[in-house]
Design an enzyme around this catalytic site. Structure first.
Site, PDB file in Angstrom:
ATOM      1  N   THR A  56      -9.481  -0.944  15.994  1.00 16.69           N
ATOM      2  CA  THR A  56     -10.011  -1.055  17.357  1.00 16.69           C
ATOM      3  C   THR A  56      -9.748  -2.450  17.923  1.00 16.69           C
ATOM      4  OG1 THR A  56     -11.711   0.574  16.846  1.00 16.69           O
ATOM      5  CG2 THR A  56     -12.095  -0.815  18.758  1.00 16.69           C
ATOM      6  N   TYR A 145     -10.567   6.807   8.896  1.00 16.80           N
ATOM      7  CA  TYR A 145     -11.324   5.917   9.779  1.00 16.80           C
ATOM      8  C   TYR A 145     -12.238   6.798  10.630  1.00 16.80           C
ATOM      9  CZ  TYR A 145     -11.923   2.227  13.407  1.00 16.80           C
ATOM     10  OH  TYR A 145     -12.410   1.311  14.295  1.00 16.80           O
ATOM     11  N   LYS A 173     -13.296   4.324   6.014  1.00 21.68           N
ATOM     12  CA  LYS A 173     -13.930   3.244   6.763  1.00 21.68           C
ATOM     13  C   LYS A 173     -14.896   3.898   7.739  1.00 21.68           C
ATOM     14  CE  LYS A 173     -13.755   0.112  10.434  1.00 21.68           C
ATOM     15  NZ  LYS A 173     -13.275  -0.123  11.793  1.00 21.68           N
TER      16      LYS A 173
END
Length: 303
Positions: A56, A145, A173
């Site tokens: 991000t 993710y 994650k």
């Protein structure tokens, strides 16, 4: 054995502090590959245990496919095996995700971070098909993710139970901030590596069994977050808690006057590392917010 060891299936044994490194831009918002690589070097010099380009903080949804490939190449070339480079390769379509994954493998990335597809909702079979196809296309370890607030897709734990059966899927994650979801997933899957994805839950993540953390604060102050991890790793939970408290203060400062990510690049400038602007429509903090951020970081004795 520490309660936050990497998963037994994880060939990279990812642990410690893995910053989601920034993508640097020139003033015209074209990608500055040299400075992007230099930022990865900056955090590694600060003691981090890995780097994660194109998360991000790397503004990956704002980059073209070719730019994304250029970022991975630049970071891999710079880090050159010093620590693992786990490259963000996720995209809304399986086809594009596979393209990024095979490219990352071809240029020497050590692992792949595959965000859940976003925009369109997914069902159980869509998740499985997506990750299976990425796994079939590459031999690199895959770290899922999970960031439902940005993707609109939250992985049910029953789906995760099947995703982890895919040989290459070795870790996750988690940026859901759903502590019960994460704690139960860790409990169910000791073979998997779990990474805490929010600076608000670094200490908490380690307490419930994460082996490491993907920290935006570590993009600016890698030493601070490395200290937190090392304190915890050495059994000094009181110091680790105190450092988490300090990270909360930094996190609050970065959020002054709007977006967290603008705080990261603005704070980097205050530290003397200029990664340029964010790509529009994102933007750096205005002068008043930047001055407030500077005052708060000075009060924390971080500048």
């Amino acid at each position: 054995m520490a309660n936050h060891d990497p998963g037994t299936d994880d060939p990279l044994s990812i642990h410690g502090v893995v910053p989601p490194t920034v993508t640097a831009f020139h003033d015209d918002e074209s990608v500055d590959y040299e400075t992007t690589a230099a930022h990865a070097r900056f955090v590694v010099d600060g003691g981090t245990h890995g780097v994660f380009p194109l998360g991000t903080n790397g503004e990956f949804p704002l980059l073209t496919p070719d730019e994304r490939k250029g970022v991975v190449e630049a970071v891999v070339d710079e880090i050159d095996g010093d620590v693992p480079v786990i490259a963000g390769v996720g995209a809304p379509s399986t086809r594009e995700t596979v393209d990024h994954a095979t490219h990352a493998e071809s240029v020497g990335a050590d692992g792949l971070v595959v965000v859940t597809p976003y925009y369109y909702p997914l069902d159980h079979d869509a998740y499985l098909e997506h990750y299976r196809r990425v796994a079939e296309a590459t031999s690199l370890p895959i770290y899922i993710y999970h960031i439902p607030s940005k993707t609109g897709n939250s992985i049910p734990r029953t789906t995760l139970d099947e995703l982890v059966e895919i040989d290459s899927v070795v870790g996750l994650k988690d940026s859901s901030k759903d502590v019960p979801w994460l704690a139960q997933s860790i409990d169910a899957h000791p073979e998997m590596t779990f990474l805490a994805g929010s600076d608000s839950l670094l200490f908490t993540g380690l307490e419930i069994g994460c082996s490491g953390m993907v920290s935006a604060v570590a993009n600016v102050f890698p030493e601070l977050v490395v200290d937190l991890y090392e304190a915890y790793d050495e059994g000094d939970e009181a110091r680790a808690r105190a450092l988490q408290s300090r990270v909360y203060d930094v996190r609050d400062a970065l959020k002054v006057g709007g977006a967290y990510m603008s705080g990261v690049k603005t704070a980097l400038q205050l530290r003397g590392f200029d990664a340029g602007p964010l790509r529009s429509p994102l933007r750096l903090k205005d002068e008043a917010s930047a001055a407030e951020l500077e005052a708060e970081l000075e009060a924390l004795e971080l500048l």
